[in-house]
Design a protein around this motif. Structure first.
Motif, PDB file in Angstrom:
ATOM      1  N   ILE A 178       0.958  -1.034  -0.091  1.00 11.17           N
ATOM      2  CA  ILE A 178       0.087  -0.101  -0.007  1.00 11.17           C
ATOM      3  C   ILE A 178       1.122   1.305  -0.111  1.00 11.17           C
ATOM      4  N   CYS A 179       2.028   1.327   0.876  1.00 16.46           N
ATOM      5  CA  CYS A 179       2.897   2.548   0.618  1.00 16.46           C
ATOM      6  C   CYS A 179       3.513   2.492  -0.592  1.00 16.46           C
ATOM      7  N   ARG A 180       4.168   1.469  -1.039  1.00 16.94           N
ATOM      8  CA  ARG A 180       4.528   1.615  -2.360  1.00 16.94           C
ATOM      9  C   ARG A 180       3.610   2.284  -3.494  1.00 16.94           C
ATOM     10  N   LYS A 181       2.160   1.819  -3.403  1.00 21.55           N
ATOM     11  CA  LYS A 181       1.366   2.267  -4.314  1.00 21.55           C
ATOM     12  C   LYS A 181       1.005   3.880  -4.069  1.00 21.55           C
ATOM     13  N   HIS A 182       0.799   4.223  -2.836  1.00 21.84           N
ATOM     14  CA  HIS A 182       0.394   5.486  -2.614  1.00 21.84           C
ATOM     15  C   HIS A 182       1.410   6.455  -2.233  1.00 21.84           C
ATOM     16  N   TYR A 183       2.674   6.191  -1.683  1.00 19.31           N
ATOM     17  CA  TYR A 183       3.760   7.028  -1.597  1.00 19.31           C
ATOM     18  C   TYR A 183       5.096   6.694  -2.357  1.00 19.31           C
ATOM     19  N   GLY A 184       5.199   5.658  -2.971  1.00 19.70           N
ATOM     20  CA  GLY A 184       6.179   5.355  -3.716  1.00 19.70           C
ATOM     21  C   GLY A 184       7.513   4.743  -2.844  1.00 19.70           C
ATOM     22  N   ASN A 185       7.022   4.473  -1.539  1.00 19.14           N
ATOM     23  CA  ASN A 185       8.140   4.035  -0.978  1.00 19.14           C
ATOM     24  C   ASN A 185       7.662   2.956  -0.147  1.00 19.14           C
ATOM     25  N   ALA A 186       8.086   1.654  -0.290  1.00 20.27           N
ATOM     26  CA  ALA A 186       7.612   0.637   0.350  1.00 20.27           C
ATOM     27  C   ALA A 186       7.972   0.567   1.796  1.00 20.27           C
ATOM     28  N   ALA A 187       8.965   1.035   2.230  1.00 23.84           N
ATOM     29  CA  ALA A 187       9.500   1.269   3.581  1.00 23.84           C
ATOM     30  C   ALA A 187       9.048   2.006   4.479  1.00 23.84           C
ATOM     31  N   LEU A 188       7.792   2.781   4.121  1.00 30.83           N
ATOM     32  CA  LEU A 188       7.029   3.695   4.814  1.00 30.83           C
ATOM     33  C   LEU A 188       6.220   2.827   5.923  1.00 30.83           C
ATOM     34  N   TYR A 189       5.894   1.401   5.352  1.00 32.93           N
ATOM     35  CA  TYR A 189       4.923   0.887   6.194  1.00 32.93           C
ATOM     36  C   TYR A 189       4.903   0.983   7.753  1.00 32.93           C
ATOM     37  N   PRO A 190       6.103   1.012   8.489  1.00 33.90           N
ATOM     38  CA  PRO A 190       5.917   1.084  10.060  1.00 33.90           C
ATOM     39  C   PRO A 190       5.242   2.540  10.371  1.00 33.90           C
ATOM     40  N   LYS A 191       5.619   3.699   9.531  1.00 31.22           N
ATOM     41  CA  LYS A 191       4.917   4.894   9.970  1.00 31.22           C
ATOM     42  C   LYS A 191       3.359   4.810   9.667  1.00 31.22           C
ATOM     43  N   LEU A 192       2.828   4.027   8.528  1.00 26.46           N
ATOM     44  CA  LEU A 192       1.492   4.072   8.202  1.00 26.46           C
ATOM     45  C   LEU A 192       0.879   3.137   9.290  1.00 26.46           C
ATOM     46  N   ALA A 193       1.472   2.085   9.829  1.00 25.48           N
ATOM     47  CA  ALA A 193       0.829   1.260  10.818  1.00 25.48           C
ATOM     48  C   ALA A 193       0.784   2.279  12.065  1.00 25.48           C
ATOM     49  N   ALA A 194       1.621   2.859  12.441  1.00 25.75           N
ATOM     50  CA  ALA A 194       1.684   3.728  13.661  1.00 25.75           C
ATOM     51  C   ALA A 194       0.555   4.610  13.726  1.00 25.75           C
ATOM     52  N   VAL A 195       0.364   5.353  12.401  1.00 20.49           N
ATOM     53  CA  VAL A 195      -0.838   6.319  12.146  1.00 20.49           C
ATOM     54  C   VAL A 195      -2.117   5.587  12.603  1.00 20.49           C
ATOM     55  N   ASN A 196      -2.330   4.450  11.976  1.00 21.20           N
ATOM     56  CA  ASN A 196      -3.516   3.999  12.093  1.00 21.20           C
ATOM     57  C   ASN A 196      -3.678   2.854  13.170  1.00 21.20           C
ATOM     58  N   GLY A 197      -2.831   2.883  14.226  1.00 23.93           N
ATOM     59  CA  GLY A 197      -2.628   2.300  15.599  1.00 23.93           C
ATOM     60  C   GLY A 197      -2.649   0.614  15.245  1.00 23.93           C
ATOM     61  N   ILE A 198      -1.876   0.325  14.407  1.00 22.95           N
ATOM     62  CA  ILE A 198      -1.754  -1.113  14.023  1.00 22.95           C
ATOM     63  C   ILE A 198      -0.257  -1.515  14.945  1.00 22.95           C
ATOM     64  N   LYS A 199      -0.398  -2.538  15.672  1.00 18.82           N
ATOM     65  CA  LYS A 199       0.716  -2.948  16.472  1.00 18.82           C
ATOM     66  C   LYS A 199       1.609  -3.528  15.733  1.00 18.82           C
ATOM     67  N   ASN A 200       1.153  -4.647  15.054  1.00 22.09           N
ATOM     68  CA  ASN A 200       1.907  -5.553  14.015  1.00 22.09           C
ATOM     69  C   ASN A 200       1.675  -5.518  12.832  1.00 22.09           C
ATOM     70  N   PRO A 201       2.517  -4.589  12.041  1.00 21.56           N
ATOM     71  CA  PRO A 201       2.421  -4.212  10.575  1.00 21.56           C
ATOM     72  C   PRO A 201       2.230  -5.474   9.652  1.00 21.56           C
ATOM     73  N   ASN A 202       2.468  -6.647  10.255  1.00 22.96           N
ATOM     74  CA  ASN A 202       2.251  -7.924   9.375  1.00 22.96           C
ATOM     75  C   ASN A 202       0.943  -8.410   9.414  1.00 22.96           C
ATOM     76  N   LEU A 203       0.274  -7.955  10.271  1.00 21.73           N
ATOM     77  CA  LEU A 203      -1.105  -8.545  10.688  1.00 21.73           C
ATOM     78  C   LEU A 203      -2.147  -7.464  10.304  1.00 21.73           C
ATOM     79  N   ILE A 204      -2.733  -7.569   9.255  1.00 15.54           N
ATOM     80  CA  ILE A 204      -3.866  -6.593   8.762  1.00 15.54           C
ATOM     81  C   ILE A 204      -5.044  -7.179   8.353  1.00 15.54           C
ATOM     82  N   SER A 205      -6.305  -6.950   8.636  1.00 14.36           N
ATOM     83  CA  SER A 205      -7.551  -7.446   8.364  1.00 14.36           C
ATOM     84  C   SER A 205      -8.120  -6.766   6.924  1.00 14.36           C
ATOM     85  N   SER A 206      -8.475  -7.830   5.869  1.00 17.38           N
ATOM     86  CA  SER A 206      -9.378  -7.042   5.010  1.00 17.38           C
ATOM     87  C   SER A 206     -10.594  -6.446   5.461  1.00 17.38           C
TER      88      SER A 206
END
Length: 216
Positions: A178-206
Protein backbone atom coordinates in the motif's frame (compact mmCIF):
# COMPACT_ATOMS: atom_id res chain seq x y z
CA UNK A 1 41.32 66.67 -58.17
CA UNK A 2 39.40 64.95 -55.37
CA UNK A 3 39.58 66.50 -51.93
CA UNK A 4 39.33 64.28 -48.89
CA UNK A 5 37.19 65.59 -46.05
CA UNK A 6 38.44 64.38 -42.67
CA UNK A 7 35.87 64.39 -39.89
CA UNK A 8 36.99 65.55 -36.47
CA UNK A 9 35.85 62.58 -34.40
CA UNK A 10 35.34 63.17 -30.69
CA UNK A 11 36.22 60.63 -27.99
CA UNK A 12 33.96 61.43 -25.07
CA UNK A 13 33.96 60.05 -21.52
CA UNK A 14 30.81 61.06 -19.66
CA UNK A 15 30.20 60.74 -15.92
CA UNK A 16 26.40 60.51 -15.98
CA UNK A 17 26.09 60.75 -12.18
CA UNK A 18 27.91 64.09 -11.95
CA UNK A 19 26.75 65.08 -15.45
CA UNK A 20 30.31 65.96 -16.51
CA UNK A 21 32.21 64.89 -19.60
CA UNK A 22 35.79 64.77 -20.78
CA UNK A 23 36.76 64.97 -24.44
CA UNK A 24 40.18 63.66 -25.37
CA UNK A 25 42.24 66.75 -26.30
CA UNK A 26 43.76 65.11 -29.38
CA UNK A 27 41.76 62.79 -31.61
CA UNK A 28 43.44 59.34 -31.55
CA UNK A 29 44.48 57.96 -34.91
CA UNK A 30 42.80 54.61 -34.11
CA UNK A 31 40.86 52.69 -31.49
CA UNK A 32 40.11 49.03 -30.72
CA UNK A 33 36.96 47.16 -29.79
CA UNK A 34 37.08 43.49 -28.80
CA UNK A 35 33.75 41.64 -29.00
CA UNK A 36 33.47 37.86 -28.73
CA UNK A 37 32.45 34.68 -26.95
CA UNK A 38 34.28 32.00 -25.02
CA UNK A 39 34.93 28.95 -27.22
CA UNK A 40 35.55 25.71 -25.33
CA UNK A 41 37.40 22.76 -26.85
CA UNK A 42 36.10 19.31 -25.93
CA UNK A 43 37.86 16.09 -26.87
CA UNK A 44 35.36 13.43 -27.97
CA UNK A 45 36.44 9.86 -28.50
CA UNK A 46 36.71 8.98 -32.21
CA UNK A 47 35.91 12.58 -33.22
CA UNK A 48 38.87 14.41 -31.69
CA UNK A 49 38.72 18.05 -30.59
CA UNK A 50 35.36 19.76 -31.05
CA UNK A 51 34.79 23.50 -30.55
CA UNK A 52 31.70 24.45 -28.55
CA UNK A 53 30.34 28.00 -28.32
CA UNK A 54 30.28 29.20 -24.73
CA UNK A 55 29.16 32.29 -22.85
CA UNK A 56 29.50 35.85 -24.09
CA UNK A 57 32.64 37.72 -23.06
CA UNK A 58 32.49 41.31 -21.81
CA UNK A 59 33.54 43.59 -24.68
CA UNK A 60 36.82 45.44 -24.14
CA UNK A 61 37.88 48.81 -25.52
CA UNK A 62 41.37 50.26 -25.94
CA UNK A 63 42.54 53.63 -27.17
CA UNK A 64 46.03 55.13 -27.52
CA UNK A 65 45.89 58.85 -26.89
CA UNK A 66 48.01 61.94 -26.35
CA UNK A 67 47.66 64.60 -23.66
CA UNK A 68 49.42 67.71 -25.01
CA UNK A 69 51.61 70.08 -23.00
CA UNK A 70 51.19 72.93 -25.50
CA UNK A 71 48.71 74.12 -28.09
CA UNK A 72 48.85 72.21 -31.37
CA UNK A 73 46.73 72.90 -34.49
CA UNK A 74 45.17 69.45 -34.15
CA UNK A 75 44.04 69.92 -30.53
CA UNK A 76 40.37 70.00 -29.64
CA UNK A 77 38.99 73.44 -28.72
CA UNK A 78 39.36 74.23 -25.02
CA UNK A 79 41.92 71.44 -24.55
CA UNK A 80 43.60 71.48 -21.14
CA UNK A 81 47.34 71.97 -21.67
CA UNK A 82 48.21 70.34 -18.36
CA UNK A 83 48.61 66.71 -19.55
CA UNK A 84 48.70 65.24 -16.06
CA UNK A 85 45.26 66.64 -15.28
CA UNK A 86 43.92 64.04 -17.73
CA UNK A 87 46.05 61.31 -16.16
CA UNK A 88 44.77 62.24 -12.70
CA UNK A 89 41.15 62.17 -13.85
CA UNK A 90 41.42 58.71 -15.46
CA UNK A 91 43.24 57.33 -12.41
CA UNK A 92 40.49 58.75 -10.20
CA UNK A 93 37.78 57.12 -12.32
CA UNK A 94 39.67 53.84 -12.27
CA UNK A 95 40.25 53.82 -8.50
CA UNK A 96 36.68 54.88 -7.69
CA UNK A 97 35.14 52.30 -10.05
CA UNK A 98 33.23 55.09 -11.76
CA UNK A 99 30.83 53.95 -14.46
CA UNK A 100 31.33 56.12 -17.55
CA UNK A 101 29.62 56.33 -20.87
CA UNK A 102 32.23 55.95 -23.60
CA UNK A 103 31.19 57.65 -26.84
CA UNK A 104 33.02 57.93 -30.14
CA UNK A 105 31.15 60.28 -32.42
CA UNK A 106 30.08 59.00 -35.86
CA UNK A 107 30.62 55.37 -34.77
CA UNK A 108 28.63 52.59 -33.10
CA UNK A 109 30.53 53.04 -29.82
CA UNK A 110 28.21 54.41 -27.14
CA UNK A 111 28.32 52.19 -24.09
CA UNK A 112 28.80 52.14 -20.29
CA UNK A 113 32.34 51.17 -19.28
CA UNK A 114 34.75 50.87 -16.38
CA UNK A 115 38.35 52.00 -16.71
CA UNK A 116 40.36 48.81 -16.10
CA UNK A 117 43.78 50.46 -16.44
CA UNK A 118 45.73 53.39 -17.83
CA UNK A 119 49.37 53.19 -18.91
CA UNK A 120 51.16 56.49 -19.59
CA UNK A 121 54.56 58.13 -20.03
CA UNK A 122 56.64 60.71 -21.90
CA UNK A 123 58.90 59.87 -24.81
CA UNK A 124 60.01 62.87 -26.90
CA UNK A 125 61.07 65.59 -24.45
CA UNK A 126 58.13 67.87 -25.30
CA UNK A 127 56.27 67.29 -22.05
CA UNK A 128 53.40 65.65 -23.92
CA UNK A 129 52.04 62.53 -22.24
CA UNK A 130 51.14 59.43 -24.25
CA UNK A 131 48.64 57.03 -22.69
CA UNK A 132 46.85 53.77 -23.38
CA UNK A 133 43.42 53.50 -21.78
CA UNK A 134 41.78 50.09 -21.46
CA UNK A 135 38.09 49.73 -20.64
CA UNK A 136 35.60 46.93 -20.08
CA UNK A 137 31.91 46.99 -20.80
CA UNK A 138 29.80 47.55 -17.69
CA UNK A 139 26.62 45.58 -17.14
CA UNK A 140 24.17 46.05 -14.27
CA UNK A 141 23.39 42.91 -12.29
CA UNK A 142 19.85 42.34 -11.05
CA UNK A 143 19.38 40.34 -7.85
CA UNK A 144 16.19 38.38 -7.23
CA UNK A 145 15.47 37.90 -3.53
CA UNK A 146 13.57 34.89 -2.32
CA UNK A 147 11.63 34.92 0.93
CA UNK A 148 12.74 31.52 2.16
CA UNK A 149 10.86 31.87 5.44
CA UNK A 150 7.67 32.59 3.59
CA UNK A 151 8.19 29.62 1.30
CA UNK A 152 8.81 27.28 4.20
CA UNK A 153 5.78 28.61 6.00
CA UNK A 154 3.60 28.18 2.94
CA UNK A 155 4.90 24.68 2.35
CA UNK A 156 4.27 23.77 5.98
CA UNK A 157 0.75 25.15 5.76
CA UNK A 158 0.06 23.17 2.63
CA UNK A 159 1.17 19.98 4.33
CA UNK A 160 -1.04 20.66 7.34
CA UNK A 161 -4.12 21.53 5.34
CA UNK A 162 -3.78 18.75 2.75
CA UNK A 163 -6.68 16.32 3.44
CA UNK A 164 -5.96 12.71 4.36
CA UNK A 165 -7.26 9.97 2.12
CA UNK A 166 -8.63 6.61 3.13
CA UNK A 167 -8.12 3.11 1.77
CA UNK A 168 -10.04 -0.08 2.47
CA UNK A 169 -7.79 -3.10 2.85
CA UNK A 170 -8.41 -5.87 0.34
CA UNK A 171 -7.53 -9.52 0.55
CA UNK A 172 -3.86 -10.04 -0.24
CA UNK A 173 -2.86 -6.46 0.62
CA UNK A 174 0.21 -5.66 2.70
CA UNK A 175 1.14 -2.34 4.30
CA UNK A 176 4.38 -2.23 2.31
CA UNK A 177 2.48 -2.73 -0.97
CA UNK A 178 0.00 0.00 0.00
CA UNK A 179 2.88 2.40 0.81
CA UNK A 180 4.59 1.59 -2.47
CA UNK A 181 1.38 2.35 -4.38
CA UNK A 182 0.39 5.58 -2.59
CA UNK A 183 3.74 7.01 -1.48
CA UNK A 184 6.22 5.41 -3.85
CA UNK A 185 8.20 3.98 -0.93
CA UNK A 186 7.43 0.55 0.56
CA UNK A 187 9.72 1.24 3.53
CA UNK A 188 7.19 3.70 4.98
CA UNK A 189 4.90 0.91 6.19
CA UNK A 190 5.93 1.23 9.92
CA UNK A 191 4.80 4.88 9.89
CA UNK A 192 1.50 3.97 8.23
CA UNK A 193 0.95 1.29 10.85
CA UNK A 194 1.64 3.80 13.66
CA UNK A 195 -0.79 6.37 12.18
CA UNK A 196 -3.54 3.75 12.11
CA UNK A 197 -2.75 2.22 15.55
CA UNK A 198 -1.67 -1.13 14.10
CA UNK A 199 0.70 -2.84 16.56
CA UNK A 200 1.83 -5.60 14.19
CA UNK A 201 2.32 -4.30 10.61
CA UNK A 202 2.37 -7.88 9.35
CA UNK A 203 -1.18 -8.58 10.59
CA UNK A 204 -3.88 -6.55 8.84
CA UNK A 205 -7.47 -7.49 8.19
CA UNK A 206 -9.32 -7.10 4.90
CA UNK A 207 -12.25 -4.69 5.13
CA UNK A 208 -10.44 -2.41 7.60
CA UNK A 209 -10.21 1.25 6.53
CA UNK A 210 -6.79 2.89 6.70
CA UNK A 211 -6.06 6.59 7.01
CA UNK A 212 -3.60 7.71 4.31
CA UNK A 213 -2.06 11.04 5.35
CA UNK A 214 -0.79 13.29 2.57
CA UNK A 215 2.72 12.97 3.99
CA UNK A 216 4.23 10.26 6.18
Amino acid sequence: MIERVVKLIKFIFKDTIKNKELILPVTPSSFEVNHGINVETINIHTLGDVSVAGYKLAPTYKVDCMFPAKKYPFCQPKADLNPYSYVKKFEEWCDNHTVLRYIISDTMVNTPVLISDITYGEKDGTGDVYATITMRNYKTLSVVQTNKTGNRSRSSTEKKTSPSKSYTIKRGDTLSAICRKHYGNAALYPKLAAVNGIKNPNLISSGKTLKLPAVL
